[in-house]
Design a protein around this motif. Structure first.
Motif, mmCIF file in Angstrom:
data_model
loop_
_atom_site.group_PDB
_atom_site.id
_atom_site.type_symbol
_atom_site.label_atom_id
_atom_site.label_comp_id
_atom_site.label_asym_id
_atom_site.label_seq_id
_atom_site.Cartn_x
_atom_site.Cartn_y
_atom_site.Cartn_z
ATOM 1 N N PRO A 112 3.578 9.618 5.240
ATOM 2 C CA PRO A 112 4.922 9.600 4.635
ATOM 3 C C PRO A 112 5.200 10.867 3.824
ATOM 4 O O PRO A 112 4.270 11.542 3.390
ATOM 5 C CB PRO A 112 4.849 8.388 3.723
ATOM 6 N N LEU A 113 6.474 11.146 3.604
ATOM 7 C CA LEU A 113 6.882 12.248 2.739
ATOM 8 C C LEU A 113 6.744 11.805 1.282
ATOM 9 O O LEU A 113 7.047 10.666 0.936
ATOM 10 C CB LEU A 113 8.322 12.636 3.042
ATOM 11 N N THR A 114 6.263 12.717 0.439
ATOM 12 C CA THR A 114 6.140 12.407 -0.995
ATOM 13 C C THR A 114 6.861 13.465 -1.822
ATOM 14 O O THR A 114 7.027 14.612 -1.390
ATOM 15 C CB THR A 114 4.669 12.335 -1.432
ATOM 16 N N GLU B 50 5.901 7.977 -2.940
ATOM 17 C CA GLU B 50 6.145 8.022 -1.510
ATOM 18 C C GLU B 50 7.582 7.621 -1.209
ATOM 19 O O GLU B 50 8.093 6.639 -1.755
ATOM 20 C CB GLU B 50 5.173 7.070 -0.820
ATOM 21 N N VAL B 51 8.225 8.384 -0.346
ATOM 22 C CA VAL B 51 9.589 8.099 0.073
ATOM 23 C C VAL B 51 9.561 7.153 1.262
ATOM 24 O O VAL B 51 8.818 7.371 2.223
ATOM 25 C CB VAL B 51 10.337 9.389 0.451
ATOM 26 N N LEU B 52 10.349 6.088 1.186
ATOM 27 C CA LEU B 52 10.441 5.151 2.297
ATOM 28 C C LEU B 52 11.441 5.675 3.325
ATOM 29 O O LEU B 52 12.594 5.968 2.995
ATOM 30 C CB LEU B 52 10.894 3.777 1.801
ATOM 31 N N GLY B 53 11.001 5.823 4.564
ATOM 32 C CA GLY B 53 11.888 6.330 5.609
ATOM 33 C C GLY B 53 12.094 7.827 5.503
ATOM 34 O O GLY B 53 11.280 8.565 4.928
ATOM 35 N N PRO C 88 0.821 -1.212 0.000
ATOM 36 C CA PRO C 88 0.000 0.000 0.000
ATOM 37 C C PRO C 88 0.854 1.261 0.000
ATOM 38 O O PRO C 88 2.009 1.223 0.375
ATOM 39 C CB PRO C 88 -0.777 -0.131 1.306
ATOM 40 N N GLY C 89 0.261 2.370 -0.401
ATOM 41 C CA GLY C 89 0.952 3.636 -0.476
ATOM 42 C C GLY C 89 1.102 4.084 -1.912
ATOM 43 O O GLY C 89 0.724 3.381 -2.855
#
Length: 293
Positions: free
Chosen positions: A169-171, A112-115, A96-97
């Motif tokens: 999350p940051l995108t 979406e950026v992971l972490g 998801p995301g």
């Protein structure tokens, strides 16, 4: 009454005293000047070594901060250029995301950026799709191999960053309508889901005519290295390169780059010679370069 004899030195005695004093002065000066000369020579040598090491340390730092596979050597080994990475991270590949799609029909412009994503304040955004190529905004790069089809210098995989959306999350938003292929998706996925954000090209240029090494930054990339491999070309660009003198009195300067393999890092070498007042030093530095895209 007999005249008294006056005491004093004869001319010969004076000459002998002067000669002896001069000889003693020469001997004493030898003992005094020799240590001074050694100190001056050592100080000059240390200054030359420090000058050469400062170039090498700056080069090593910039190379480690460069986008993978963006290093290129030109000018017969007299100059080197790379794309400077502001930051980098990993993109979401599976739901998801908000995933990054590599299907042109999806017309994807956000992922979406992971972490965490460091140095987001250094990312320059723009609504102009040409801003990345013009050097007026940061570029988003995915899977740069340096080969045709996935070559950052050619604009195959560089998209303008249009927005950074903080949060959890940051995108990141981007405009990928200016890829060299004309497609609206990054040409290839990164096996490690890695992306980089780059802001400008960066160069080191050895000018043997002037005996200098200069560092240049803050200018837009060019597909051909030959277009920006001289001081005159770099400062004549539409967005002129900023530059700083790294070393003077340079007598020899040679860059060598050995591309790596999937199992071995690339190696960048710099051999630098500097001379001053008869004193000369030569240093060599090798930097291991990880080019995993």
């Amino acid at each position: 009454m007999a005249a008294q004899r006056q005491a004093g030195f004869t001319l010969i005695e004076l000459v002998i005293v002067i000669v002896i004093s001069g000889a003693l002065s020469i001997v004493v000066m030898q003992f005094i000047t020799a240590p001074i000369d050694v100190y001056v020579d050592q100080s000059r040598r240390a200054r030359l070594v420090e000058s050469a090491q400062s170039v090498m340390q700056r080069l090593a730092y910039d190379v480690r901060m460069a986008v993978p596979n963006s290093i290129r050597v030109g000018c017969g080994g007299g100059c080197i250029e790379m794309m400077r990475a502001v930051t980098g991270g990993r993109y979401r590949q599976s739901p998801p995301g908000d995933v990054l799609s590599f299907v042109p029909a999806d017309m994807d412009t956000r992922f979406e950026v992971l972490g965490n994503l460091n140095h987001t304040g250094d990312i320059v955004t723009s609504a102009d799709p040409d801003a990345c190529a013009d050097g007026t905004a940061s570029c988003l790069v995915v899977y740069n191999t340096g080969f045709s089809g996935t070559d950052l210098w050619n604009g195959d995989n560089a998209a303008t960053v249009t927005s950074v959306n903080p949060g959890i999350p940051l995108t990141l938003d981007f405009d990928n309508s200016r890829f060299a292929s004309g497609q609206t998706a990054f040409p290839a996925q990164s096996p490690g889901q890695r992306f980089f954000v780059t802001d400008s090209a960066l160069s080191f240029l050895c000018d043997m005519g002037q005996g200098t090494v200069r560092r240049y930054w803050g200018y837009a990339r060019r597909a051909s290295h030959a277009d920006v491999d001289s001081h005159a070309e770099l400062i004549a660009l539409g967005n002129p390169a900023e530059h700083a003198l790294m070393a003077s009195d340079v007598t020899a300067c040679q860059f060598q780059y050995s591309p790596g393999t999937p199992t071995r890092n690339a190696v960048l070498s710099l051999r630098l010679s500097i001379a001053e007042s008869g004193e000369a030093i030569t240093l060599m530095e090798q930097v291991s370069v990880s080019n995993l895209p």
